[in-house]
Design a protein around this motif. Structure first.
Motif, PDB file in Angstrom:
ATOM      1  N   MET A  67       0.835  -1.199   0.000  1.00 52.00           N
ATOM      2  CA  MET A  67       0.000   0.000   0.000  1.00 52.00           C
ATOM      3  C   MET A  67       0.873   1.253   0.000  1.00 52.00           C
ATOM      4  N   LEU A  68       1.899   1.270   0.839  1.00 59.50           N
ATOM      5  CA  LEU A  68       2.784   2.436   0.915  1.00 59.50           C
ATOM      6  C   LEU A  68       3.557   2.624  -0.388  1.00 59.50           C
ATOM      7  N   ALA A  69       3.941   1.527  -1.019  1.00 64.79           N
ATOM      8  CA  ALA A  69       4.632   1.624  -2.301  1.00 64.79           C
ATOM      9  C   ALA A  69       3.720   2.246  -3.360  1.00 64.79           C
ATOM     10  N   LYS A  70       2.456   1.838  -3.358  1.00 66.01           N
ATOM     11  CA  LYS A  70       1.500   2.419  -4.318  1.00 66.01           C
ATOM     12  C   LYS A  70       1.272   3.907  -4.040  1.00 66.01           C
ATOM     13  N   LEU A  71       1.185   4.279  -2.766  1.00 67.53           N
ATOM     14  CA  LEU A  71       1.045   5.700  -2.439  1.00 67.53           C
ATOM     15  C   LEU A  71       2.269   6.483  -2.904  1.00 67.53           C
TER      16      LEU A  71
END
Length: 103
Positions: free
Chosen positions: A42-46
């Motif tokens: 999720m953090l990578a996508k953000l």
């Protein structure tokens, strides 16, 4: 003074024990461990999103870009300042389709 020293020593032991318990409860918790991979994704996508759309970050971070700070670092700083709940909210806003309004 001797009693005061013992009190501080005892207090230190209490704090150390509480810290160890907190570490086990939060970082070594099997339920939390299961979510670790999903959270990282999720953090990578953000990160990808904000690198591509820096104009959607708050004005404070956009000013850093204008001053010449590296975009990648500004995005990292922006995301690292998010609470868990806020990062989940932003992920949902960006990537989860909203229900269509029929009426």
């Amino acid at each position: 003074i001797y009693r005061l020293g013992n009190a501080f020593r005892d207090y230190g032991k209490i704090i150390d024990g509480a810290t160890a318990l907190q570490f086990q409860s939060v970082y070594e918790n099997p339920v939390a461990k299961k979510e670790e991979d999903r959270a990282a994704k999720m953090l990578a996508k953000l990160y990808e999103y904000y690198v591509e759309h820096p104009d959607t970050m708050s004005a404070e971070y956009q000013k850093l870009l204008i001053r010449g700070e590296k975009k990648e670092q500004v995005v990292c700083d922006y995301i690292s300042g998010m609470t868990d709940q806020y990062s989940i909210k932003k992920f949902r806003e960006i990537y989860i389709p909203k229900a269509w309004k029929v009426f």
